[in-house]
Structures are given as structure tokens and as C-alpha cells.
Design a protein around this motif. Structure first.
Motif, PDB file in Angstrom:
ATOM      1  N   SER A  53       0.849  -1.187   0.000  1.00  0.00           N
ATOM      2  CA  SER A  53       0.000   0.000   0.000  1.00  0.00           C
ATOM      3  C   SER A  53       0.883   1.234   0.000  1.00  0.00           C
ATOM      4  CB  SER A  53      -0.930   0.007   1.224  1.00  0.00           C
ATOM      5  OG  SER A  53      -0.174   0.036   2.422  1.00  0.00           O
ATOM      6  N   GLY A  54       0.272   2.359  -0.288  1.00  0.00           N
ATOM      7  CA  GLY A  54       1.030   3.592  -0.302  1.00  0.00           C
ATOM      8  C   GLY A  54       0.138   4.801  -0.479  1.00  0.00           C
ATOM      9  N   ARG A  55       0.759   5.956  -0.424  1.00  0.00           N
ATOM     10  CA  ARG A  55       0.050   7.229  -0.496  1.00  0.00           C
ATOM     11  C   ARG A  55      -0.533   7.441  -1.895  1.00  0.00           C
ATOM     12  NH1 ARG A  55       3.835  12.037   0.728  1.00  0.00           N
ATOM     13  NH2 ARG A  55       3.727  11.174   2.840  1.00  0.00           N
ATOM     14  N   LEU A  56      -1.722   8.023  -1.902  1.00  0.00           N
ATOM     15  CA  LEU A  56      -2.414   8.329  -3.149  1.00  0.00           C
ATOM     16  C   LEU A  56      -3.043   9.703  -3.055  1.00  0.00           C
ATOM     17  CD1 LEU A  56      -3.877   7.399  -5.876  1.00  0.00           C
ATOM     18  CD2 LEU A  56      -5.788   6.771  -4.374  1.00  0.00           C
ATOM     19  N   TYR A  57      -2.885  10.493  -4.117  1.00  0.00           N
ATOM     20  CA  TYR A  57      -3.696  11.688  -4.322  1.00  0.00           C
ATOM     21  C   TYR A  57      -4.463  11.496  -5.628  1.00  0.00           C
ATOM     22  CZ  TYR A  57      -1.081  14.230  -0.718  1.00  0.00           C
ATOM     23  OH  TYR A  57      -0.524  14.637   0.468  1.00  0.00           O
ATOM     24  N   LEU A  58      -5.767  11.682  -5.571  1.00  0.00           N
ATOM     25  CA  LEU A  58      -6.602  11.612  -6.762  1.00  0.00           C
ATOM     26  C   LEU A  58      -7.133  13.000  -7.083  1.00  0.00           C
ATOM     27  CD1 LEU A  58      -8.232  10.137  -8.976  1.00  0.00           C
ATOM     28  CD2 LEU A  58     -10.013   9.735  -7.254  1.00  0.00           C
ATOM     29  N   LEU A  59      -6.904  13.450  -8.314  1.00  0.00           N
ATOM     30  CA  LEU A  59      -7.404  14.736  -8.782  1.00  0.00           C
ATOM     31  C   LEU A  59      -8.556  14.487  -9.742  1.00  0.00           C
ATOM     32  CD1 LEU A  59      -4.515  15.389  -7.726  1.00  0.00           C
ATOM     33  CD2 LEU A  59      -4.306  17.007  -9.633  1.00  0.00           C
ATOM     34  N   ARG A  60      -9.701  15.058  -9.439  1.00  0.00           N
ATOM     35  CA  ARG A  60     -10.862  14.996 -10.330  1.00  0.00           C
ATOM     36  C   ARG A  60     -11.782  16.169 -10.007  1.00  0.00           C
ATOM     37  NH1 ARG A  60     -15.417  10.612  -9.299  1.00  0.00           N
ATOM     38  NH2 ARG A  60     -16.550  12.353 -10.264  1.00  0.00           N
ATOM     39  N   ASP A  61     -12.461  16.670 -11.013  1.00  0.00           N
ATOM     40  CA  ASP A  61     -13.484  17.709 -10.806  1.00  0.00           C
ATOM     41  C   ASP A  61     -12.961  18.919 -10.042  1.00  0.00           C
ATOM     42  OD1 ASP A  61     -15.752  16.283 -12.024  1.00  0.00           O
ATOM     43  OD2 ASP A  61     -15.491  14.895 -10.351  1.00  0.00           O
ATOM     44  N   GLY A  62     -11.720  19.328 -10.308  1.00  0.00           N
ATOM     45  CA  GLY A  62     -11.190  20.526  -9.659  1.00  0.00           C
ATOM     46  C   GLY A  62     -10.905  20.375  -8.188  1.00  0.00           C
ATOM     47  N   GLN A  63     -10.741  19.143  -7.716  1.00  0.00           N
ATOM     48  CA  GLN A  63     -10.446  18.874  -6.316  1.00  0.00           C
ATOM     49  C   GLN A  63      -9.364  17.800  -6.218  1.00  0.00           C
ATOM     50  OE1 GLN A  63     -14.263  18.549  -3.806  1.00  0.00           O
ATOM     51  NE2 GLN A  63     -15.021  18.139  -5.856  1.00  0.00           N
ATOM     52  N   TYR A  64      -8.715  17.756  -5.051  1.00  0.00           N
ATOM     53  CA  TYR A  64      -7.856  16.604  -4.777  1.00  0.00           C
ATOM     54  C   TYR A  64      -8.431  15.837  -3.597  1.00  0.00           C
ATOM     55  CZ  TYR A  64      -5.460  18.503  -0.596  1.00  0.00           C
ATOM     56  OH  TYR A  64      -5.162  18.971   0.656  1.00  0.00           O
ATOM     57  N   PHE A  65      -8.218  14.526  -3.634  1.00  0.00           N
ATOM     58  CA  PHE A  65      -8.682  13.617  -2.603  1.00  0.00           C
ATOM     59  C   PHE A  65      -7.496  12.797  -2.114  1.00  0.00           C
ATOM     60  CE2 PHE A  65     -12.119  14.590  -5.435  1.00  0.00           C
ATOM     61  CZ  PHE A  65     -13.213  14.786  -4.610  1.00  0.00           C
ATOM     62  N   THR A  66      -7.391  12.642  -0.825  1.00  0.00           N
ATOM     63  CA  THR A  66      -6.306  11.872  -0.227  1.00  0.00           C
ATOM     64  C   THR A  66      -6.768  10.444   0.006  1.00  0.00           C
ATOM     65  OG1 THR A  66      -5.502  13.863   0.880  1.00  0.00           O
ATOM     66  CG2 THR A  66      -4.679  11.754   1.691  1.00  0.00           C
ATOM     67  N   GLY A  67      -5.919   9.503  -0.321  1.00  0.00           N
ATOM     68  CA  GLY A  67      -6.293   8.109  -0.133  1.00  0.00           C
ATOM     69  C   GLY A  67      -5.085   7.206  -0.104  1.00  0.00           C
ATOM     70  N   GLN A  68      -5.306   5.970  -0.490  1.00  0.00           N
ATOM     71  CA  GLN A  68      -4.270   4.955  -0.433  1.00  0.00           C
ATOM     72  C   GLN A  68      -4.488   3.961  -1.580  1.00  0.00           C
ATOM     73  OE1 GLN A  68      -4.231   1.736   2.756  1.00  0.00           O
ATOM     74  NE2 GLN A  68      -2.548   3.002   3.515  1.00  0.00           N
ATOM     75  N   TRP A  69      -3.392   3.567  -2.233  1.00  0.00           N
ATOM     76  CA  TRP A  69      -3.480   2.445  -3.173  1.00  0.00           C
ATOM     77  C   TRP A  69      -3.171   1.158  -2.411  1.00  0.00           C
ATOM     78  CZ3 TRP A  69       0.738  -0.675  -3.745  1.00  0.00           C
ATOM     79  CH2 TRP A  69       1.994  -0.147  -3.431  1.00  0.00           C
ATOM     80  N   ARG A  70      -3.765   0.063  -2.855  1.00  0.00           N
ATOM     81  CA  ARG A  70      -3.544  -1.237  -2.211  1.00  0.00           C
ATOM     82  C   ARG A  70      -3.444  -2.322  -3.283  1.00  0.00           C
ATOM     83  NH1 ARG A  70      -8.064  -1.096   2.701  1.00  0.00           N
ATOM     84  NH2 ARG A  70      -7.112   0.600   3.912  1.00  0.00           N
ATOM     85  N   ARG A  71      -2.580  -3.288  -3.010  1.00  0.00           N
ATOM     86  CA  ARG A  71      -2.464  -4.452  -3.898  1.00  0.00           C
ATOM     87  C   ARG A  71      -1.860  -5.585  -3.084  1.00  0.00           C
ATOM     88  NH1 ARG A  71       1.544  -5.448  -8.280  1.00  0.00           N
ATOM     89  NH2 ARG A  71       0.634  -6.943  -9.746  1.00  0.00           N
TER      90      ARG A  71
END
Length: 428
Positions: A285-303
Motif C-alpha cells: 500500500s502507499g500514499r495516493l492523491y486523486l485529482l478529479r473535478d477541480g479537487q484533490y482527494f487523499t487516499g491509499q493504493w492497495r495491492r
């Protein structure tokens, strides 16, 4: 200019529909018939989904290779680090074929986990002995490789002033034909991992633009509220697609931080001319930033394993939905000083310097150089922080950024820990 966008973006965000609920989301395990699992969009001919995605290596350095062909037509593009601190792309095509993509360049170790994630072929032009040995040791990669053995589908198109290695282009429909002719494994795998929703999730922070700074390359993404897409720049210049004639853009941009493992020296030239290679560890897992619709969202990728899907969740472990459409992934290394982000926030708080001759530094710590100082009372927008939150990133009038210790800047009651983290998880 970036700061002038904030009013337009705020107005655009106010017009957004209600936030996504579980009922609005498709994926991440299964998708309705005819929906592309890479984009969340319907395809005109559902039969096109009964094939593997085609991954293609596309050059991004030196500057003469730009504008490239075909990147705007890809469903997913990963930008990854190369030796020398520049970047290269792996573009994945499924929903449509393109008559020209490239310039096509050599494969890297990072292409092994990416091909596993998308169950894809990999079209390339050469690779180091070390990379080839790793491909051969993998249980599936040799059955997925599409090389430049014939023209078509991959042909040299010389151009004055352009080195030979940057002249190879391909057409994806012919690559699929070649895969059949040379006996590659054409039976598609089940692809999953991404959730999609037309509605954005809750918890987003309004964002005008983002810079992803690698060692010797800078990727810029600027939100266009009129199209609802992120527009790409490379090293400060607008980045175009030569096939479409339009600026490269994305419905989503995802910043994925992962361990990058340097490979041991074997013998001179084993890993190519620079005797350097790394593997990207996309398990865990690790740090994720998702950019969509003029915003950023903080999350995590997992595998969970080498053949498991790559999934994306929010802070509560709930699937983080992408906007239906194409996605650019910026893969960044978890190394100390491996990268830096610059978040041009729509509503950045202001900080006031509290001492004279305050050192503004190039990184979050006393060990970084200080190219300039600021005097007591000087005010700067504050746009990011380090992991601990004892240093903040400030925006200068020329849109460059430097760092200030929180001991010498007042945030006027604003909590620094609510700012985005702009530095790698591993710090000095």
C-alpha cells in the motif's frame, strides 16, 4: 495566472451535483456489460473488450520527442521515472485503436507489474539485458511482449534532427494482429480495481493546479473548469498530442507513491548504458492523491500480490471513485528527496513571517539551502507541508515555492496538518 483561476473554479465547484453514494459507483470488482474497466465508460462495440489492453512504451525525453502521438487516445497512462531523473510513459489502449502512437522506446522493470495489473500486452523497442532476464523469469511476460520485428505495425519514420531511437511509431490494431501471428497469449484476463462515479466523493479540497517535480522533469496539471479536465504541461510548457492536435488532458490524475528498489550491479552494461535500474514495488500500500473535478482527494493504493488488482481507497478504506474517462498516473519514488509536489490550492491560507531575515529553504529542514530570506510581516500563501507538519511550503510571487519552519511563521490559527503532504514519506 494560476491564482487568477480560483474564482472560476469555485463557481464551477458550486455547480457540481450531489456527492457520490455507494449506489452511484460502478466497480471496483465487477462492471456492467459493455463498460470499459479502465475508464468506466461504455464502448461502442462491446466485443472490443474481449481482448487484452495494449501497453505501449512512449518516450518523453529529450524535448524533441514532444509532441508525442496517441497519448490522448489511451485509456490509462503511467508516467514513471527513468535513470537521469527524466520520465517515460506506458500507455494502455483498450477502448479504441490508434493509427500512430509513439515514439516507442525501450521497456523497464516497472512494466512487469503494470502488465500484470492490466493483463496487457507490452509493445516496446528493446530493453537492457537485465530487464530482459527479469521478463524471462516472470511467469507471463514473455507471452505478452510485442516487439518491432516488422513494419507494419511498427515502422521507422525519420525526421530531420531526431535521433534514430526516437523514430519508431506503431499502430495498435496491427499490434493485435502481430500478437496472434507470433503466438502470444491473446486470451484476456479479468481486469478490475478501479471504481467510477460521475459524482465526486466527499472530502475533496478545491485545487487550481498541481506540479509533480521529479529530479530533472516537471509535470504540471492545471484544472480547466469549462471542460472539467486536467490540462498537462511538461517542464513549464503546454503539452500537446500530435495525433489529436489538442493539449493532453485527463479526467483524472492520480499521484501514486511507491518504493523504488535500486537493482544491484551485475556487470558493465547489464542494466543499460547507465548501469542503473530500479523496480517499482506495487505490492502492499502507499500514499495516493486523486485529482478529479477541480479537487484533490487523499487516499491509499492497495495491492495484495503480484497478480492482484490495484485498488484505491479513501482514509476509511472505502473505494475512492474515479471520474469516468481517462486517467494519468504519476508514479513517484518513496526515496528521500525523490520528488516534490506543489498544490496550487484555490483557497490557500496565508502565513505571516514572525522574525526578520527568516530563511526560506528549498526543502523542509535546516540542511537545505536558503536562496532567499523574508522579513517579519511578509505574507505568503501556504500550500503544503512535510510529513511531521513542522515545516510548511509557501508560494512566492513568481509562483515558485520554498519552505519555512513553523517556528517562524504564523498560520493565523490554521492547522498545518490539514495541508497536503508535498514530500516523500521518507524524509531526511
Amino acid at each position: 495566472m494560476r491564482r487568477m483561476f480560483w474564482l472560476m473554479i469555485v463557481l464551477a465547484l458550486l455547480s457540481l451535483p450531489s456527492l457520490a453514494s455507494a449506489q452511484d459507483i460502478i466497480g471496483p470488482q465487477v462492471y456492467p456489460p459493455g463498460i470499459n474497466p479502465l475508464t468506466g465508460l461504455p464502448v461502442p462495440n462491446p466485443e472490443i473488450l474481449n481482448r487484452r489492453p495494449m501497453g505501449v512504451k512512449v518516450s518523453n525525453s529529450p524535448a524533441i520527442v514532444r509532441p508525442q502521438y496517441g497519448l490522448n487516445s489511451a485509456d490509462i497512462v503511467w508516467e514513471h521515472l527513468l535513470e537521469g531523473g527524466v520520465t517515460r510513459f506506458t500507455a494502455f489502449f483498450l477502448s479504441e485503436d490508434v493509427p500512430r502512437v509513439g515514439p516507442i522506446r525501450s521497456a523497464r522493470l516497472v512494466d512487469i507489474p503494470l502488465a500484470h495489473i492490466y493483463g496487457s500486452f507490452l509493445a516496446y523497442s528493446g530493453m537492457s539485458t537485465g530487464t530482459l532476464d527479469s521478463m524471462r523469469a516472470d511467469p507471463v511476460m514473455i507471452s505478452r511482449l510485442i516487439d518491432n520485428r516488422s513494419c507494419p505495425p511498427m515502422c521507422r519514420i525519420p525526421r530531420e534532427g531526431v535521433a534514430f531511437e526516437h523514430t519508431l511509431f506503431g499502430e495498435t490494431a496491427g499490434m493485435y494482429v502481430q500478437a496472434q501471428q507470433v503466438g502470444r497469449n491473446t486470451t484476456p484476463d479479468l481486469v478490475s480495481g478501479m471504481a467510477f462515479s460521475e459524482l465526486p466523493p466527499s472530502g475533496g479540497v478545491s485545487l487550481n493546479a498541481l506540479n509533480v517535480i521529479y529530479r530533472n522533469a516537471e509535470t504540471g496539471w492545471e484544472y480547466d473548469p469549462f471542460s472539467g479536465r486536467w490540462l498537462r504541461s511538461q517542464n513549464g510548457e503546454e503539452h500537446f498530442d500530435a495525433l489529436s492536435g489538442s493539449r493532453i488532458s485527463a479526467a483524472n490524475v492520480a499521484i501514486v507513491e511507491a518504493n523504488h528498489i535500486e537493482q544491484p550491479f551485475t556487470y558493465d552494461g547489464y542494466w543499460g548504458n547507465g548501469n542503473f535500474a530500479y523496480a517499482a514495488d506495487l505490492i502492499g500500500s502507499g500514499r495516493l492523491y486523486l485529482l478529479r473535478d477541480g479537487q484533490y482527494f487523499t487516499g491509499q493504493w492497495r495491492r495484495s500480490g503480484p497478480f492482484a488488482p490495484l485498488t484505491f481507497v479513501d482514509a476509511n478504506g472505502v473505494p475512492l471513485p474515479f471520474k469516468p474517462g481517462n486517467t494519468f498516473f504519476n508514479l513517484v519514488p518513496r526515496w528521500v528527496d525523490g520528488y516534490q509536489l506543489e498544490f496550487f490550492l484555490s483557497n490557500a491560507p496565508n502565513g505571516n513571517i514572525t522574525v526578520n531575515n527568516a530563511n526560506l529553504r528549498t526543502g523542509p529542514g535546516q540542511a537545505y539551502r536558503n536562496p532567499t530570506v523574508a522579513q517579519a510581516g511578509a505574507s505568503f500563501p501556504v500550500i503544503g507541508r512535510n510529513n511531521v507538519g513542522d515545516w510548511v511550503q509557501v508560494l512566492l510571487p513568481d509562483d515558485s515555492t520554498l519552505w519555512v519552519s513553523t517556528s517562524i511563521i504564523s498560520l493565523n490559527g490554521f492547522d498545518a496538518l490539514t495541508l497536503p503532504i508535498s514530500r516523500p514519506s521518507n524524509e531526511r
